[in-house]
Motif scaffolding. Structure first.
Motif, PDB file in Angstrom:
ATOM      1  N   LYS A  54       0.834  -1.208   0.000  1.00  0.00           N
ATOM      2  CA  LYS A  54       0.000   0.000   0.000  1.00  0.00           C
ATOM      3  C   LYS A  54       0.868   1.257   0.000  1.00  0.00           C
ATOM      4  O   LYS A  54       0.570   2.223  -0.706  1.00  0.00           O
ATOM      5  CB  LYS A  54      -0.925   0.003   1.218  1.00  0.00           C
ATOM      6  CG  LYS A  54      -2.096  -0.964   1.119  1.00  0.00           C
ATOM      7  CD  LYS A  54      -2.995  -0.897   2.338  1.00  0.00           C
ATOM      8  CE  LYS A  54      -3.783   0.393   2.377  1.00  0.00           C
ATOM      9  NZ  LYS A  54      -4.787   0.393   3.485  1.00  0.00           N
ATOM     10  N   GLU A  55       1.937   1.251   0.767  1.00  0.00           N
ATOM     11  CA  GLU A  55       2.835   2.404   0.808  1.00  0.00           C
ATOM     12  C   GLU A  55       3.511   2.620  -0.539  1.00  0.00           C
ATOM     13  O   GLU A  55       3.671   3.765  -0.998  1.00  0.00           O
ATOM     14  CB  GLU A  55       3.878   2.213   1.904  1.00  0.00           C
ATOM     15  CG  GLU A  55       3.301   2.217   3.316  1.00  0.00           C
ATOM     16  CD  GLU A  55       4.364   2.006   4.382  1.00  0.00           C
ATOM     17  OE1 GLU A  55       5.569   2.118   4.056  1.00  0.00           O
ATOM     18  OE2 GLU A  55       3.985   1.723   5.534  1.00  0.00           O
TER      19      GLU A  55
ATOM     20  N   ILE B 218       2.422   1.535  -3.511  1.00  0.00           N
ATOM     21  CA  ILE B 218       1.394   1.965  -4.467  1.00  0.00           C
ATOM     22  C   ILE B 218       1.189   3.473  -4.364  1.00  0.00           C
ATOM     23  O   ILE B 218       1.100   4.185  -5.374  1.00  0.00           O
ATOM     24  CB  ILE B 218       0.073   1.205  -4.214  1.00  0.00           C
ATOM     25  CG1 ILE B 218       0.223  -0.256  -4.654  1.00  0.00           C
ATOM     26  CG2 ILE B 218      -1.091   1.875  -4.944  1.00  0.00           C
ATOM     27  CD1 ILE B 218      -0.905  -1.160  -4.187  1.00  0.00           C
ATOM     28  N   HIS B 219       1.147   3.983  -3.126  1.00  0.00           N
ATOM     29  CA  HIS B 219       1.009   5.431  -2.926  1.00  0.00           C
ATOM     30  C   HIS B 219       2.236   6.168  -3.451  1.00  0.00           C
ATOM     31  O   HIS B 219       2.119   7.227  -4.090  1.00  0.00           O
ATOM     32  CB  HIS B 219       0.807   5.724  -1.435  1.00  0.00           C
ATOM     33  CG  HIS B 219       0.768   7.184  -1.106  1.00  0.00           C
ATOM     34  ND1 HIS B 219      -0.297   8.001  -1.444  1.00  0.00           N
ATOM     35  CD2 HIS B 219       1.690   8.006  -0.498  1.00  0.00           C
ATOM     36  CE1 HIS B 219      -0.053   9.236  -1.042  1.00  0.00           C
ATOM     37  NE2 HIS B 219       1.151   9.258  -0.482  1.00  0.00           N
ATOM     38  N   GLU B 220       3.422   5.627  -3.200  1.00  0.00           N
ATOM     39  CA  GLU B 220       4.660   6.256  -3.662  1.00  0.00           C
ATOM     40  C   GLU B 220       4.655   6.475  -5.167  1.00  0.00           C
ATOM     41  O   GLU B 220       5.126   7.515  -5.662  1.00  0.00           O
ATOM     42  CB  GLU B 220       5.862   5.387  -3.269  1.00  0.00           C
ATOM     43  CG  GLU B 220       7.200   5.896  -3.766  1.00  0.00           C
ATOM     44  CD  GLU B 220       8.338   4.926  -3.501  1.00  0.00           C
ATOM     45  OE1 GLU B 220       9.436   5.151  -4.063  1.00  0.00           O
ATOM     46  OE2 GLU B 220       8.146   3.930  -2.765  1.00  0.00           O
ATOM     47  N   TYR B 221       4.111   5.505  -5.899  1.00  0.00           N
ATOM     48  CA  TYR B 221       4.105   5.593  -7.365  1.00  0.00           C
ATOM     49  C   TYR B 221       2.808   6.176  -7.916  1.00  0.00           C
ATOM     50  O   TYR B 221       2.597   6.176  -9.135  1.00  0.00           O
ATOM     51  CB  TYR B 221       4.391   4.217  -7.968  1.00  0.00           C
ATOM     52  CG  TYR B 221       5.855   3.844  -7.857  1.00  0.00           C
ATOM     53  CD1 TYR B 221       6.766   4.214  -8.838  1.00  0.00           C
ATOM     54  CD2 TYR B 221       6.336   3.176  -6.734  1.00  0.00           C
ATOM     55  CE1 TYR B 221       8.111   3.911  -8.719  1.00  0.00           C
ATOM     56  CE2 TYR B 221       7.689   2.865  -6.605  1.00  0.00           C
ATOM     57  CZ  TYR B 221       8.569   3.240  -7.597  1.00  0.00           C
ATOM     58  OH  TYR B 221       9.905   2.945  -7.477  1.00  0.00           O
ATOM     59  N   GLY B 222       1.942   6.676  -7.040  1.00  0.00           N
ATOM     60  CA  GLY B 222       0.713   7.334  -7.480  1.00  0.00           C
ATOM     61  C   GLY B 222      -0.230   6.426  -8.243  1.00  0.00           C
ATOM     62  O   GLY B 222      -0.874   6.854  -9.204  1.00  0.00           O
TER      63      GLY B 222
ATOM     64  N   GLU C  96      -2.855   4.578  -6.800  1.00  0.00           N
ATOM     65  CA  GLU C  96      -4.021   4.199  -5.996  1.00  0.00           C
ATOM     66  C   GLU C  96      -5.280   4.003  -6.823  1.00  0.00           C
ATOM     67  O   GLU C  96      -6.164   3.229  -6.437  1.00  0.00           O
ATOM     68  CB  GLU C  96      -4.301   5.262  -4.919  1.00  0.00           C
ATOM     69  CG  GLU C  96      -3.206   5.398  -3.877  1.00  0.00           C
ATOM     70  CD  GLU C  96      -2.256   6.543  -4.183  1.00  0.00           C
ATOM     71  OE1 GLU C  96      -1.724   7.131  -3.246  1.00  0.00           O
ATOM     72  OE2 GLU C  96      -2.059   6.842  -5.392  1.00  0.00           O
ATOM     73  N   ASP C  97      -5.388   4.697  -7.961  1.00  0.00           N
ATOM     74  CA  ASP C  97      -6.597   4.580  -8.777  1.00  0.00           C
ATOM     75  C   ASP C  97      -6.650   3.285  -9.583  1.00  0.00           C
ATOM     76  O   ASP C  97      -7.725   2.909 -10.071  1.00  0.00           O
ATOM     77  CB  ASP C  97      -6.714   5.780  -9.724  1.00  0.00           C
ATOM     78  CG  ASP C  97      -5.520   5.920 -10.662  1.00  0.00           C
ATOM     79  OD1 ASP C  97      -4.414   5.476 -10.272  1.00  0.00           O
ATOM     80  OD2 ASP C  97      -5.692   6.464 -11.769  1.00  0.00           O
TER      81      ASP C  97
ATOM     82  N   SER D 118      -4.877  -2.084  -5.985  1.00  0.00           N
ATOM     83  CA  SER D 118      -5.428  -2.301  -4.649  1.00  0.00           C
ATOM     84  C   SER D 118      -4.735  -3.519  -4.037  1.00  0.00           C
ATOM     85  O   SER D 118      -3.963  -4.215  -4.702  1.00  0.00           O
ATOM     86  CB  SER D 118      -6.939  -2.508  -4.706  1.00  0.00           C
ATOM     87  OG  SER D 118      -7.255  -3.638  -5.510  1.00  0.00           O
TER      88      SER D 118
END
Length: 339
Positions: free
Chosen positions: A207-208, A210-214, A216-217, A220
């Motif tokens: 999750k971290e 995924i957020h780092e690489y933008g 999230e859309d 999951s």
């Protein structure tokens, strides 16, 4: 008069094997001392010694040895990184592998006596570590360093070459840990979405990242144990890289679960090592798994094991192609289709 014995071979390989340990110690020592942070530009041994707080004379001997094995270049008395060390052993670079190399070292025996003890007494699997979510999270983050160093990018490129790739809408990165294999694959596609499935500590790391690489859309996570828990459904692509090695006696049931989770026309890609010649080859795989096998559990597989399981549950049109891994040489990339 006693004559010297006749010989038909030479012992060179024995000494090469023995001194191979020294090369590994040199690499680990250089990483621990952060040598390569100080040789980005041409630098003398005295300057390096001053920067890292080491004995000047021994530092020069050590740097010469690093140059002899291709980890440094020396010209006019100054040392600088090679392309290899500049890419992977300078701290704070996104592709730095220093932390991962030290992580791998924790699975290696410190001495020959330690290995001998494991051979005599058998493996000592650390169940406490297996239950330690913080340790699993930290290990997953270290493994993400290895993924960023080019392995995830190469995997995504290989999958993007599948003829069905353009039609995929949803993929599963099974046992995907940090999720970078899934992220890289989804980034190769204009619209496909991805799910990373692994234990809770691993998907926390995913999750971290995924957020780092933008992402999230389009990405999951799903936490669980693929041996016992549902893995979701409606996938067009399921990827398992180095995952099924840990299925053990549950391999066939896990492959059946994968088959059931795919849409009709879906593709399963397993990337794994495969031993041949009565589990004695390839050398890089056999030796690479040895410390883990002796000290914890043997997760190596015979080359035919996963393809046979895929065929047994109904996958058709199996294709096997080599997939390079920096650890263990060429692995097998086996592609099966649910028709």
């Amino acid at each position: 008069m006693k004559r010297l014995p006749k010989t038909t071979t030479v012992p060179d390989k024995l000494f090469d094997l023995q001194f191979g340990v020294v090369r590994g110690q040199m690499l680990t020592s250089a990483v621990d001392l952060r040598v390569f942070n100080h040789t980005v530009e041409p630098t003398t041994s005295n300057d390096v010694a001053g920067s890292i707080g080491t004995h000047p004379g021994n530092t020069e001997l050590f740097l010469n040895a690093l140059a002899s094995i291709g980890l440094l270049e020396k010209k006019d008395g100054a040392y600088r990184n090679t392309e290899l060390t500049d890419a992977f052993l300078v701290e704070d670079k996104e592709t730095s592998l220093g932390g991962y190399l030290k992580f791998i070292e924790t699975f290696l025996f410190k001495t020959a006596d330690d290995m001998k003890t494991a051979i005599v007494n058998g493996p000592s699997f650390n169940e406490q570590w297996d239950a330690d979510e913080e340790a699993q999270y930290n290990a997953t983050m270290l493994m993400s360093d290895f993924a960023r160093s080019g392995t995830s990018q190469a995997l995504a490129k290989a999958i993007a070459e599948l003829p069905e790739f353009g039609g995929f809408a949803k993929m599963l990165d099974l046992g995907g840990g940090h999720g970078l294999d899934g992220i890289a694959t989804v980034q190769m596609h204009p619209s496909m979405e991805g799910v990373v499935f692994d234990k809770a500590a691993a998907v926390r790391a995913a999750k971290e990242i995924i957020h780092e690489y933008g992402m999230e859309d389009r990405m999951s996570v799903l936490a669980g144990d693929y041996l016992t828990d549902p893995i979701g459904s409606g996938y067009d692509l399921i990827l398992a890289k180095g995952t099924l090695n840990f299925a053990g006696s549950n391999l066939e049931s896990v492959v059946q679960k994968i088959f059931g989770a795919l849409n009709k026309g879906g593709v399963f890609v397993s990337i794994h090592d495969g031993l041949t010649e009565e589990r004695t080859k390839p050398e890089a795989m056999v030796v690479g798994w040895l410390s883990f096998g002796l000290g914890s559990m043997d997760v190596s597989l015979a080359k035919e094991r996963i393809p046979d399981a895929m065929t047994a549950v109904g996958f058709l049109g199996l294709e096997t192609r080599p997939h390079h891994s920096p650890i263990g040489g060429d692995w097998d990339m086996v592609v099966g289709r649910k028709v």
